[in-house]
Design an enzyme around this catalytic site. Structure first.
Site, PDB file in Angstrom:
ATOM      1  N   GLU A 278       0.840  -1.197   0.000  1.00 22.09           N
ATOM      2  CA  GLU A 278       0.000   0.000   0.000  1.00 22.09           C
ATOM      3  C   GLU A 278       0.882   1.256   0.000  1.00 22.09           C
ATOM      4  O   GLU A 278       1.845   1.347   0.754  1.00 22.09           O
ATOM      5  CB  GLU A 278      -0.891  -0.026   1.247  1.00 22.09           C
ATOM      6  CG  GLU A 278      -1.783   1.187   1.422  1.00 22.09           C
ATOM      7  CD  GLU A 278      -2.488   1.181   2.767  1.00 22.09           C
ATOM      8  OE1 GLU A 278      -3.459   1.941   2.912  1.00 22.09           O
ATOM      9  OE2 GLU A 278      -2.074   0.420   3.674  1.00 22.09           O
ATOM     10  N   LYS A 344      -9.715   1.876  -2.967  1.00 19.78           N
ATOM     11  CA  LYS A 344     -10.157   1.243  -1.726  1.00 19.78           C
ATOM     12  C   LYS A 344     -11.615   1.587  -1.451  1.00 19.78           C
ATOM     13  O   LYS A 344     -12.011   2.749  -1.430  1.00 19.78           O
ATOM     14  CB  LYS A 344      -9.277   1.709  -0.564  1.00 19.78           C
ATOM     15  CG  LYS A 344      -9.547   1.010   0.756  1.00 19.78           C
ATOM     16  CD  LYS A 344      -8.543   1.484   1.802  1.00 19.78           C
ATOM     17  CE  LYS A 344      -8.737   0.768   3.131  1.00 19.78           C
ATOM     18  NZ  LYS A 344      -7.765   1.248   4.137  1.00 19.78           N
ATOM     19  N   CYS A 394      -5.090  -2.614   2.763  1.00 20.92           N
ATOM     20  CA  CYS A 394      -4.982  -2.399   4.204  1.00 20.92           C
ATOM     21  C   CYS A 394      -5.982  -3.285   4.947  1.00 20.92           C
ATOM     22  O   CYS A 394      -6.041  -4.483   4.710  1.00 20.92           O
ATOM     23  CB  CYS A 394      -5.167  -0.918   4.519  1.00 20.92           C
ATOM     24  SG  CYS A 394      -4.797  -0.459   6.223  1.00 20.92           S
TER      25      CYS A 394
END
Length: 520
Positions: A278, A344, A394
């Site tokens: 990430e 995301k 994440c």
């Protein structure tokens, strides 16, 4: 047993959190303690002499301590990287722990009714269903925070994990709670011997059936995995210090670091895909000259690259020029061209955005440090060659729903890109890694995980760890990664297990409350 019960009544609020802390992933992971860690709490709840008001407060105190031991790492995250002073960070942790403890307090009220007004079967299976149902509510209410459900405690026992493709990790939470309830009833003789023996036989039957299924699936999928396509995939852990990552001076050094480690992979393994963590690119790829060396490497090596990267888009809406920021994952093909992009979809509250920001202005430093992002959506996998990658950025890896959504859209591989540098050397990296392992078994997809400071690794569709890095060390490795396309029961309908448990527990409670004297 009465002196023991009194002792537990006095110290149960401490015993259950400590035993759970020792059992769950983190510093210790002594999984056999899962079978007894809830017994001190459950034994108190079943005691008819304890008023329900005291049950609630006793369980609330237990829950606060339970969650403080699991998520203590939030304070250094908020102070070191979020910009909050300690006198705001500590109350924020306590507030979150208190919120999470409410679920345990609600369970305590429900279990007390189930155990006192029902029979042992009602207490055991109704209690387990209630726990799982409340876990499910916690997974989506207020954006959701399903961190460290007790079923995750068996993550490192792949031979026992195979039933996760039926009901996900919630099935293991159900078993853990049911076994603890049975042990409590056996030890403290809360019901007549014949009733308890029948309940013990029922729990044993469930364990044997799921155990037999797990053994069968283990042998079946060993053959399936062995015959599956297995492209070599590489992953890189740059070990870039979080506090320096975004400084202009360090950005070029970060890029050189990742390119050097990736060059070693190309020379030694020629992987079909390399995965970076990430925000491995600490800049906007379409607006920075630092992207030049990355494109040059990809083009010269003909090496597809999947990397985390921030992104922004400018839009005109009603005459206004608006800028939207995203936490993204970018796939470059072997010619250095953009092959796919994912933003995301499940953002971290108070980390990537602040809910009710106008009402909570004192938390503005959190998004100033991390960014105020816009959520994306899951559409189609990022494709390169034989690989159809579903990306979890994440903490998206802790949500079983997101892995399921990717598989339903055709993913034959799950890729988790994350930056666990926030957590330091706490138990959090171990916890997030353990939860990620379940995503592989639930969906029968290999999972490749690239983390900035660790833990990085590869998990196969049986939950076996193929590669695993240490924490805070540079790491680059590659291995064959098996690609499967079967759709599991969990992906099709098994994800409904948790909400159905909650509904069943609620119906049983309604019946017991209306007919308090009847045994079921």
């Amino acid at each position: 047993m009465e002196p023991v019960r009194k002792m537990i009544g006095r110290w149960g609020w401490l015993l259950t959190p400590v035993l759970a802390w020792l059992a769950l992933p983190g510093r210790f992971s002594w999984w056999p303690l899962l079978l007894v860690c809830l017994v001190p709490l459950l034994a108190c709840l079943a005691d008819a002499r304890l008023p329900l008001r005291r049950v609630f407060w006793f369980a609330l105190l237990t829950g606060v301590l339970f969650h403080l031991l699991q998520i203590y790492w939030i304070v250094p995250v908020l102070t070191t990287y979020g910009g909050l002073p300690w006198f705001l960070a500590v109350p924020a942790l306590l507030l979150l722990a208190a919120y999470l403890a409410v679920y345990l307090a609600l369970f305590a009220l429900g279990f007390s009714i189930l155990a006192r007004r029902g029979g042992p079967l009602t207490g055991i299976f109704g209690g387990a269903a209630l726990w799982v149902g409340l876990d499910w509510v916690r997974s989506w209410l207020f954006s959701g925070f399903p961190w460290m459900d007790v079923g995750y405690g068996v993550w490192h026992l792949p031979f026992l994990l195979q039933a996760a493709d039926l009901f996900g990790h919630a099935g293991y939470t159900f078993l853990v709670v049911a076994i603890n309830a049975l042990v409590s009833m056996l030890v403290f003789r809360q019901f007549p011997g014949r009733q308890t023996a029948f309940a013990a036989a029922a729990v044993a039957a469930v364990v044997l059936v799921l155990g037999g299924y797990s053994v069968n699936r283990w042998h079946h999928y060993r053959q399936v995995v062995g015959a599956a396509e297995a492209p070599v995939i590489g992953l890189v852990q740059g070990n870039v210090e979080q506090g320096r990552k975004w400084s202009p001076v360090e950005r070029e050094k970060t890029v050189r670091n990742y390119l050097a480690l990736s060059g070693e992979l190309v020379d030694n393994h020629r992987p079909e895909l390399i995965v970076w963590p990430e925000t491995a690119l600490p800049f906007y790829p379409h607006a920075s000259e630092l992207m030049g060396p990355v494109l040059s490497f990809v083009g010269s090596s003909r090496q597809p690259l999947l990397t985390g990267a921030p992104w922004y888009e400018v839009r005109e809406e009603e005459g206004n020029r608006l800028v939207f920021y995203y936490n993204g994952a970018l796939l470059l093909n072997g010619y250095g061209q953009e092959q796919g992009l994912y933003f995301k979809s499940h953002l971290v509250p108070f980390g990537e955005y602040v809910p009710l920001q106008r009402l909570l202005p004192f938390l503005a430093p959190l998004v100033e440090a991390a960014g105020n992002f816009t959520p994306g959506s899951i559409e189609r996998p990022l494709t390169t060659g034989r690989i159809e990658a579903g990306v979890l950025i994440c903490f998206e890896s802790i949500f079983g729903k997101l892995g399921r959504d990717w598989v339903k859209r055709g993913a034959n591989l799950l890729v988790n890109v994350t930056n666990d540098a926030w957590y330091g050397r706490s138990s959090a990296p171990h916890q997030s890694w353990a939860m990620s392992v379940f995503r592989a078994v639930e969906t029968r997809r290999s999972l490749v995980r690239a983390a900035n400071t660790g833990i990085s690794g590869i998990v196969d569709p049986l939950g076996r760890v193929v590669l695993q890095s240490g924490l805070f060390v540079p790491f680059a490795a590659a291995a064959p990664v098996h690609l499967l396309d079967q759709v599991t029961f969990f992906v099709r309908v098994g994800f409904l297990f948790a909400p159905l448990c909650g509904l069943a527990a609620l119906l049983i409670l309604v019946v017991l409350v209306k007919r308090p004297q009847r045994r079921v």
